[in-house]
Each structure stands twice: as C-alpha cells, then as structure tokens.
Design a protein around this motif. Structure first.
Motif, PDB file in Angstrom:
ATOM      1  N   ILE A 122       0.850  -1.038   0.076  1.00  0.00           N
ATOM      2  CA  ILE A 122      -0.013   0.033  -0.054  1.00  0.00           C
ATOM      3  C   ILE A 122       0.944   1.100  -0.087  1.00  0.00           C
ATOM      4  CG2 ILE A 122      -1.749   1.404   1.506  1.00  0.00           C
ATOM      5  CD1 ILE A 122      -2.658  -1.545   2.358  1.00  0.00           C
ATOM      6  N   SER A 123       0.968   1.867  -0.988  1.00  0.00           N
ATOM      7  CA  SER A 123       1.973   2.985  -1.198  1.00  0.00           C
ATOM      8  C   SER A 123       1.108   4.315  -2.111  1.00  0.00           C
ATOM      9  CB  SER A 123       3.045   2.465  -1.787  1.00  0.00           C
ATOM     10  OG  SER A 123       2.942   2.159  -3.120  1.00  0.00           O
ATOM     11  N   PHE A 124       1.766   5.468  -1.784  1.00  0.00           N
ATOM     12  CA  PHE A 124       1.368   6.680  -2.212  1.00  0.00           C
ATOM     13  C   PHE A 124       2.763   7.506  -2.744  1.00  0.00           C
ATOM     14  CE2 PHE A 124      -1.449   5.449   0.917  1.00  0.00           C
ATOM     15  CZ  PHE A 124      -2.577   5.056   0.495  1.00  0.00           C
ATOM     16  N   PRO A 125       3.314   7.307  -4.058  1.00  0.00           N
ATOM     17  CA  PRO A 125       4.136   7.945  -4.495  1.00  0.00           C
ATOM     18  C   PRO A 125       4.217   9.192  -4.358  1.00  0.00           C
ATOM     19  CG  PRO A 125       3.020   6.841  -6.296  1.00  0.00           C
ATOM     20  CD  PRO A 125       2.299   6.469  -5.175  1.00  0.00           C
ATOM     21  N   LEU A 149       4.779  12.074   5.889  1.00  0.00           N
ATOM     22  CA  LEU A 149       3.150  12.615   5.966  1.00  0.00           C
ATOM     23  C   LEU A 149       2.254  11.570   6.005  1.00  0.00           C
ATOM     24  CD1 LEU A 149       1.663  15.279   5.972  1.00  0.00           C
ATOM     25  CD2 LEU A 149       1.311  14.866   3.450  1.00  0.00           C
ATOM     26  N   ILE A 150       2.461  10.489   4.991  1.00  0.00           N
ATOM     27  CA  ILE A 150       1.423   9.297   4.911  1.00  0.00           C
ATOM     28  C   ILE A 150       2.264   8.133   4.449  1.00  0.00           C
ATOM     29  CG2 ILE A 150      -0.475   8.311   3.773  1.00  0.00           C
ATOM     30  CD1 ILE A 150      -1.211  10.674   5.146  1.00  0.00           C
ATOM     31  N   ASP A 151       2.407   7.180   5.243  1.00  0.00           N
ATOM     32  CA  ASP A 151       2.920   5.879   4.973  1.00  0.00           C
ATOM     33  C   ASP A 151       2.092   4.591   5.668  1.00  0.00           C
ATOM     34  OD1 ASP A 151       4.553   3.614   4.481  1.00  0.00           O
ATOM     35  OD2 ASP A 151       6.300   4.524   5.555  1.00  0.00           O
ATOM     36  N   SER A 190       3.536  -0.598   6.402  1.00  0.00           N
ATOM     37  CA  SER A 190       4.082  -1.456   7.257  1.00  0.00           C
ATOM     38  C   SER A 190       2.911  -1.586   8.293  1.00  0.00           C
ATOM     39  CB  SER A 190       5.405  -1.095   7.928  1.00  0.00           C
ATOM     40  OG  SER A 190       5.231   0.426   8.624  1.00  0.00           O
ATOM     41  N   ALA A 191       1.803  -1.051   8.110  1.00  0.00           N
ATOM     42  CA  ALA A 191       0.538  -1.097   8.970  1.00  0.00           C
ATOM     43  C   ALA A 191      -0.139  -2.353   9.015  1.00  0.00           C
ATOM     44  CB  ALA A 191      -0.405  -0.018   8.751  1.00  0.00           C
ATOM     45  N   ASP A 192      -0.247  -3.097  10.436  1.00  0.00           N
ATOM     46  CA  ASP A 192      -0.962  -4.164  10.350  1.00  0.00           C
ATOM     47  C   ASP A 192      -2.537  -3.915  10.220  1.00  0.00           C
ATOM     48  OD1 ASP A 192       0.923  -5.790  10.808  1.00  0.00           O
ATOM     49  OD2 ASP A 192       0.835  -6.005  12.988  1.00  0.00           O
ATOM     50  N   ARG A 193      -2.932  -2.769  10.692  1.00  0.00           N
ATOM     51  CA  ARG A 193      -4.379  -2.250  10.386  1.00  0.00           C
ATOM     52  C   ARG A 193      -4.055  -0.882   9.917  1.00  0.00           C
ATOM     53  NH1 ARG A 193      -5.419  -6.855  10.973  1.00  0.00           N
ATOM     54  NH2 ARG A 193      -6.827  -7.754  12.588  1.00  0.00           N
ATOM     55  N   VAL A 194      -4.743  -0.492   8.818  1.00  0.00           N
ATOM     56  CA  VAL A 194      -4.404   1.028   8.248  1.00  0.00           C
ATOM     57  C   VAL A 194      -5.301   1.838   9.171  1.00  0.00           C
ATOM     58  CG1 VAL A 194      -4.970   2.473   6.441  1.00  0.00           C
ATOM     59  CG2 VAL A 194      -4.161   0.287   5.961  1.00  0.00           C
ATOM     60  N   PRO A 195      -4.496   3.028   9.807  1.00  0.00           N
ATOM     61  CA  PRO A 195      -5.442   3.867  10.728  1.00  0.00           C
ATOM     62  C   PRO A 195      -6.028   5.071  10.180  1.00  0.00           C
ATOM     63  CG  PRO A 195      -2.940   4.620  10.311  1.00  0.00           C
ATOM     64  CD  PRO A 195      -3.182   3.336   9.564  1.00  0.00           C
ATOM     65  N   LEU A 196      -7.290   4.431   9.719  1.00  0.00           N
ATOM     66  CA  LEU A 196      -8.466   5.347   9.109  1.00  0.00           C
ATOM     67  C   LEU A 196      -9.656   5.144   9.382  1.00  0.00           C
ATOM     68  CD1 LEU A 196      -7.094   5.146   5.316  1.00  0.00           C
ATOM     69  CD2 LEU A 196      -6.860   7.149   6.950  1.00  0.00           C
ATOM     70  N   TYR A 197     -10.517   5.969   9.909  1.00  0.00           N
ATOM     71  CA  TYR A 197     -11.865   5.759  10.336  1.00  0.00           C
ATOM     72  C   TYR A 197     -12.740   5.475   9.298  1.00  0.00           C
ATOM     73  CZ  TYR A 197     -16.223   6.647  12.559  1.00  0.00           C
ATOM     74  OH  TYR A 197     -17.299   6.207  13.365  1.00  0.00           O
ATOM     75  N   ARG A 198     -13.315   4.316   9.596  1.00  0.00           N
ATOM     76  CA  ARG A 198     -14.196   3.825   8.470  1.00  0.00           C
ATOM     77  C   ARG A 198     -13.329   3.701   7.081  1.00  0.00           C
ATOM     78  NH1 ARG A 198     -16.863   2.276  12.137  1.00  0.00           N
ATOM     79  NH2 ARG A 198     -18.470   2.982  12.637  1.00  0.00           N
ATOM     80  N   MET A 254     -10.872   8.016   6.709  1.00  0.00           N
ATOM     81  CA  MET A 254     -10.751   9.543   7.271  1.00  0.00           C
ATOM     82  C   MET A 254      -9.420   9.466   8.177  1.00  0.00           C
ATOM     83  SD  MET A 254     -14.694  10.559   8.129  1.00  0.00           S
ATOM     84  CE  MET A 254     -15.854  10.857   7.184  1.00  0.00           C
ATOM     85  N   HIS A 255      -8.431  10.336   7.875  1.00  0.00           N
ATOM     86  CA  HIS A 255      -7.438  10.435   8.808  1.00  0.00           C
ATOM     87  C   HIS A 255      -7.501  11.350   9.939  1.00  0.00           C
ATOM     88  CE1 HIS A 255      -3.100  11.134   9.441  1.00  0.00           C
ATOM     89  NE2 HIS A 255      -2.683  10.050   8.807  1.00  0.00           N
ATOM     90  N   ALA A 256      -6.917  10.901  10.830  1.00  0.00           N
ATOM     91  CA  ALA A 256      -6.966  11.561  12.367  1.00  0.00           C
ATOM     92  C   ALA A 256      -6.499  12.990  12.419  1.00  0.00           C
ATOM     93  CB  ALA A 256      -6.370  10.765  13.310  1.00  0.00           C
ATOM     94  N   ASP A 257      -5.413  13.371  11.407  1.00  0.00           N
ATOM     95  CA  ASP A 257      -4.763  14.548  11.558  1.00  0.00           C
ATOM     96  C   ASP A 257      -5.182  15.489  10.452  1.00  0.00           C
ATOM     97  OD1 ASP A 257      -3.243  13.710  13.399  1.00  0.00           O
ATOM     98  OD2 ASP A 257      -1.505  13.039  12.273  1.00  0.00           O
ATOM     99  N   PHE A 258      -5.850  15.041   9.267  1.00  0.00           N
ATOM    100  CA  PHE A 258      -6.305  15.623   8.297  1.00  0.00           C
ATOM    101  C   PHE A 258      -7.698  15.589   7.904  1.00  0.00           C
ATOM    102  CE2 PHE A 258      -1.834  14.043   7.072  1.00  0.00           C
ATOM    103  CZ  PHE A 258      -1.285  15.106   7.778  1.00  0.00           C
ATOM    104  N   SER A 259      -8.548  16.500   8.193  1.00  0.00           N
ATOM    105  CA  SER A 259     -10.109  16.588   7.962  1.00  0.00           C
ATOM    106  C   SER A 259     -10.299  16.783   6.606  1.00  0.00           C
ATOM    107  CB  SER A 259     -10.821  17.683   8.775  1.00  0.00           C
ATOM    108  OG  SER A 259     -10.324  18.717   8.661  1.00  0.00           O
ATOM    109  N   ASN A 260      -9.549  17.184   5.567  1.00  0.00           N
ATOM    110  CA  ASN A 260      -9.946  17.427   4.320  1.00  0.00           C
ATOM    111  C   ASN A 260      -9.195  16.296   3.362  1.00  0.00           C
ATOM    112  OD1 ASN A 260      -7.276  18.301   4.756  1.00  0.00           O
ATOM    113  ND2 ASN A 260      -7.526  20.189   3.562  1.00  0.00           N
TER     114      ASN A 260
END
Length: 455
Positions: free
Chosen positions: A323-326, A332-334, A337-345, A348-354
């Motif tokens: 899972i990568s975003f070149p 900023l975003i990586d 290596s996440a076992d669970r991608v940290p996004l709500y639903r 949605m990212h915890a730090d960036f509401s837009n």
C-alpha cells in the motif's frame, strides 16, 4: 474569507469514478487526475509489462449482483462473473452517464502532494505534453488503488530463469508451452495464474506457505457471495464461520488427503478467501502440483521447505502489493508496514480533516459499491452535513481493535472488512448526515432504492 470547496481526485479507476460522481451530484467543484488515457484503472487490459492491469482472461471474483454500483446496474446480458472487457465498458458507461468524463484530466501524472500553510493541498502534476502544472485544492480524495506496487519475496540464493510478479502477468502464449513453471502464493491471483498457465505449460507447481480455504464461484446454483448474503448480519461470526467451514469440508473433502494441500489452521473467513472453481480440479487432474513454501533459490532450481529441489524455467510470484502513495512524502502518509491501516471507516485520517481515501479497503466481496458509500460520506462532510467523531484517534483505535471478523494479523489483512457489515457501518454514518440509502435486494440488480436525503 472561507474558500469554496474545490476537490481533487487522484485516479479514474472504479473508486475514483464514484468519488467524482458523488462530488458532481453534491454540486462540488471536482477535478480528476488520471495517468492513463482511459477510465477503469487496473481493469483496462494492457499487454505490456510494467503497467498494472488485469491479465487477458480475467473475470471478476465477486458476483455481478454484489459488484455493481447500486445506482447503475450492470447490463442484464452480463454473466454472473463479467470479464475485464465487459467491466471496462461498464466503467466507461458509468463515467459517461454521470458526466464524470467532463472533469477528468487524462494522461496527467500526480508527482507530489504537499500541504499548504492554510491546510489546503498543493498538487504538482505532469501533463501529457510533459509540462509541469501546479494547483491548489481545499480537499483531496485519494483513489489510486492498492494493487499496483508489487511486493516481491526475498529468498536466499539466485534464480537463473525468468522471474516475474503477477503484476506483470498478462496471459500465456505458445512461448509457455513445454515450460516448467512455479507459481508462488495461494491468493486469487496465484490460483488464477496457476490455472491459466497449466492450460499450456508442461509442468506447473503451486507453492504456498500455509493452508487456505478455496471457495467455488457457485454453490447450490447461486454465486457464492449471493448465497452468503442470505445469512443475516446478526448471526454471530463464529456461527457463520463454522457453517461455511463445515460446508466446504463436505463439498471438497480433506485438503491434505485429497489434494496434497496444507490444511487450514483456522476456519473460513479468518483470512481473505480465494475464489476459484478450477484449482482443485486441476490439482486432482495432476495439472497443478502443490508444493510447500520456498526455502531458497539455486540457479536453475528451487529448493522447498521439505528439502525437495526442482528445476523451473519460470517463476511467477503472486505475493501481493504494497500500500503506497508515491506522491506523498512518507513522513506525511505511510501505511506500508501497518497491520491495520489507521483510518476511520477506512477513509478518514486523524490529522487531516480534508483528506479522504476512497476504496482503500479489501472486503469479503467487491470494493466498488462501498467506495460509492465512502464518497457519499466524504461529500456530506465537505458540505457540512456530517461531523466525524470528536476524538478521531480513539475512534480509529476502537475500529482497529474490533474488526468485523477475527482476521489473521499482518499486512495482507490491514484493510480487510466484511462487505455487509461495512455497508451497515457506512449506512449508519450517512444517517448521521440525514442521508438514507435503501436496502439491497440480495442479488436482484436494478431494484435499489434511489439515494435520497431523509426528511
């Protein structure tokens, strides 16, 4: 003075198309950046390697009934499991029907995305003529997909034959005739590649590290996911798993004794299921030969964990994707290596509401209709009709700690969800915005209620 919303969508694959469609329906100014010259993302077949696409004989592994967008049924003459040409035509028709084509900038490569001081997004883009473009947007929807950056295994030794990742597999030809081929993996791509290769190659071996469950595309005359949808979501997970596990054992028998495959250690739905109706037949017909995990490479041969050594002309590694975003700086975003991608639903990212990730999840089913729900929710928040949880970090932690099913740990299941439970979760979020979506007809296309604002 507050800026009017201006939304950028990265990618015109199935998730990017529905993101743009919902923006247009919500009256938002939206621009889609797509690196290719067509819509459809990976479902646009391209025979050259290095381009992420389906292979020549690909059919979808979820049924038409549970793969179509709920407001745009697939044609009635499509089979239960359409092929990639039919799906490409479907996505093209979807984009034209909803006016999405008018807001797509084709052959525009997003090179970099950064944050401005005011929190808006700054995009650096390369256009079709090589010209560098820079634009600012108030909101960003990332829909570049997560099946494009190949993850190759690392084994001791070297292999002198041809090595490729499933990312570069486009089909078999006469060049494969008479060859000895090893396919590594046990997921959907591995089984599809093994079956396709076995139609031509002289010898095909399939190496897998651990036991997997293999579901046929049809059970009792119905697509498997349609049959599964008949079980209410209130049925406890453990009961669902035991019922499906018992059913597969009854239909297929013992994997080790009958097929030489490792027995799964956990029940069905503990890991992402492999949907394939041909694999077990090909094994019983001795056209595919199961092998354990690879231990090391030795020139023209491969040594397996049981000590067996075999010569191969070609190895296809069907070992997943990062899972990568070149375009994002990893600081900023990586999520790689996440076992669970940290996004709500899963969006949605915890730090960036837009910032929204559309379609960055792996359901026990199809992504596209649920990506449509995510896009609806994002638009409702942009319009000010939806309020995300006040404590996003806590909400994300609770969601990660309570998955729909007890999936195996590791990156393979970092975005895993249960289709129907995730649909229910997204519906509940939309109701908070005053939006109601009708109940699906459980496999009867074209009978969904219209999306509407509740009174």
């Amino acid at each position: 003075m507050e800026q009017s919303p201006r939304v950028a969508v990265i990618g015109a694959g199935p998730s990017g198309l529905t993101a743009a469609k919902n923006c247009l329906e919500a009256g938002l100014d939206v621009t889609v950046f797509e690196q290719s010259d067509q819509v459809g993302g990976n479902w646009v077949f391209n025979s050259r390697t290095g381009h992420s696409s389906v292979y020549e004989n690909t059919h979808i592994i979820s049924s038409k009934a549970w793969s179509e967008y709920e407001d745009f049924p697939m044609p009635a003459d499509y089979p239960e499991y359409p092929n990639h040409r039919q799906l490409h035509a479907y996505f093209d028709g979807y984009a034209r029907h909803f006016g999405v084509m008018d807001v797509i900038r084709f052959e525009h490569w997003v090179d970099q995305v950064t944050r401005n001081e005011d929190g808006t997004w700054h995009l650096k883009v390369t256009g079709p003529d090589g010209a560098a473009l820079e634009e600012d947007f108030t909101h960003l929807m990332v829909a570049n997909g997560h099946h494009w950056n190949p993850k190759n295994p690392d084994y001791p030794g070297t292999f002198n034959g041809t090595w490729m990742h499933s990312h570069d597999f486009k089909g078999v030809s006469d060049e494969w005739r008479g060859k000895r081929v090893l396919v590594i993996g046990a997921g959907n791509s591995a089984c599809d590649v093994a079956v396709e290769t076995a139609r031509v190659a002289d010898h095909v071996a399939l190496s897998m590290r651990s036991g997997q469950w293999f579901m046929p595309k049809f059970m009792f005359g119905k697509p498997t996911d349609v049959l599964g949808s008949s079980m209410p979501t209130w049925v406890p997970n453990r009961i669902r798993q035991l019922l499906f596990t018992g059913l597969l054992k009854l239909l297929q028998g013992d994997y080790y004794r009958n097929y030489g495959l490792p027995r799964p250690r956990r029940p069905v739905l503990s890991h992402h299921p492999t949907i394939n109706s041909d694999l077990l037949d090909f094994i019983r017909h001795r056209r595919i030969h199961p092998r354990p995990a690879v231990r090391e490479l030795n020139g023209d041969s491969v040594i397996f964990q049981d000590g067996r050594e075999e010569a191969f002309d070609l190895v296809v590694a069907c070992t997943g994707f990062w899972i990568s975003f070149p375009f994002f700086d990893p600081s900023l975003i990586d999520f790689s290596s996440a076992d669970r991608v940290p996004l709500y639903r899963k969006m949605m990212h915890a730090d960036f509401s837009n910032l929204y990730f559309i379609g960055l999840f792996q359901p026990l089913g199809c992504i596209w209709p649920l990506a449509d729900y995510q896009a609806k929710l994002a638009c409702q928040e942009i319009l000010g009709h939806y309020a995300r949880p006040a404590n996003m970090r806590l909400a994300i932690q609770e969601e990660a700690a309570n998955p729909h099913l007890d999936f195996d740990a590791g990156g393979r299941h970092s975005t895993e969800v249960d289709y129907h439970r995730f649909r229910r979760d997204l519906k509940q979020e939309l109701r908070k915005a005053g939006v109601d979506i009708g109940r699906p007809p459980a496999g009867k296309p074209g009978r969904y209620k219209d999306f509407r604002r509740a009174s």
